[in-house]
Scaffold this motif. Structure first.
Motif, PDB file in Angstrom:
ATOM      1  N   ARG A  19       0.815  -1.217   0.000  1.00 18.99           N
ATOM      2  CA  ARG A  19       0.000   0.000   0.000  1.00 18.99           C
ATOM      3  C   ARG A  19       0.849   1.266   0.000  1.00 18.99           C
ATOM      4  O   ARG A  19       0.478   2.266  -0.596  1.00 18.99           O
ATOM      5  CB  ARG A  19      -0.965  -0.027   1.176  1.00 18.99           C
ATOM      6  N   GLY A  22       2.378   1.680  -3.908  1.00 21.29           N
ATOM      7  CA  GLY A  22       1.539   1.576  -5.100  1.00 21.29           C
ATOM      8  C   GLY A  22       1.490   0.205  -5.731  1.00 21.29           C
ATOM      9  O   GLY A  22       1.392   0.078  -6.951  1.00 21.29           O
ATOM     10  N   GLU A 108      -6.830  -5.691  -4.599  1.00 23.25           N
ATOM     11  CA  GLU A 108      -6.111  -4.435  -4.714  1.00 23.25           C
ATOM     12  C   GLU A 108      -4.971  -4.706  -5.675  1.00 23.25           C
ATOM     13  O   GLU A 108      -4.168  -5.608  -5.463  1.00 23.25           O
ATOM     14  CB  GLU A 108      -5.553  -3.979  -3.365  1.00 23.25           C
ATOM     15  N   THR A 111      -2.932   0.839  -7.111  1.00 21.22           N
ATOM     16  CA  THR A 111      -3.691   1.646  -6.151  1.00 21.22           C
ATOM     17  C   THR A 111      -5.194   1.477  -6.344  1.00 21.22           C
ATOM     18  O   THR A 111      -5.977   2.177  -5.727  1.00 21.22           O
ATOM     19  CB  THR A 111      -3.322   3.134  -6.299  1.00 21.22           C
ATOM     20  N   GLU A 112      -5.585   0.543  -7.181  1.00 24.31           N
ATOM     21  CA  GLU A 112      -6.995   0.320  -7.506  1.00 24.31           C
ATOM     22  C   GLU A 112      -7.566  -0.827  -6.676  1.00 24.31           C
ATOM     23  O   GLU A 112      -6.899  -1.829  -6.410  1.00 24.31           O
ATOM     24  CB  GLU A 112      -7.099  -0.019  -8.999  1.00 24.31           C
TER      25      GLU A 112
END
Length: 163
Positions: A19, A22, A108, A111-112
């Protein structure tokens, strides 16, 4: 200390790094290997940033609890393939059983955050995805040989849902 807390602690560190960066986790150093952080190994063709991972949020088949597993992945169309190597264990990983029991999940990637539905790749699709992954990460072939089982390849397809 039991194995689960150590694994949870390791996963927590990987998830935090993912996280913070990225979707990338740095390569393991010799000190990391010695301290029990075996992944991600250095893979030819990836830069110093490390290998991108995917975080798979899944529901425990027995417990009903939310779990997060950091995994290597392969882009497949608009989705992703993940591989149940479990480090060469003769058993499938827990996340595999969870996704087969509860295929609606979230991932995840970078960053999506994306809702997905999991399905087992079979036949020619499985062989194509597996061959491509083994070409990229030859260690996976060693894991499959050591396990005495066919490593499951799970495809995570984008799934619009209103949660």
């Amino acid at each position: 200390m039991s194995e689960a807390p150590a694994t949870d602690s390791w996963n927590d560190r990987i998830i935090a790094e993912f996280r913070a960066n990225g979707g990338y986790v740095s390569w393991s150093s010799e000190e990391d290997f010695a301290a029990g952080r075996p992944i991600p190994p250095r893979v030819p063709g990836f830069d110093e940033q490390g290998m991108p991972l995917i975080l798979v949020h899944h529901i425990g088949a027995k417990t009903g609890r939310q779990r997060i597993s950091p995994l290597f992945y392969q882009p497949v169309g608009d989705g992703w393939a993940i591989f149940g190597t479990y480090g060469g264990s003769p058993r499938h990983p827990v996340w595999y059983h969870n996704l087969m029991a509860n295929p609606q999940a979230t991932v995840e990637v970078g960053t999506e955050r994306v809702p997905v539905v999991a399905r087992l790749a079979r036949g020619a699709e499985r062989e194509r995805l597996w061959a491509k992954e083994v070409a990229l990460v030859p260690k996976f072939a060693e894991f499959e040989a050591a396990s005495g089982r066919q490593v499951p390849v799970v495809v995570l397809e984008r799934h619009p849902r209103n949660d």
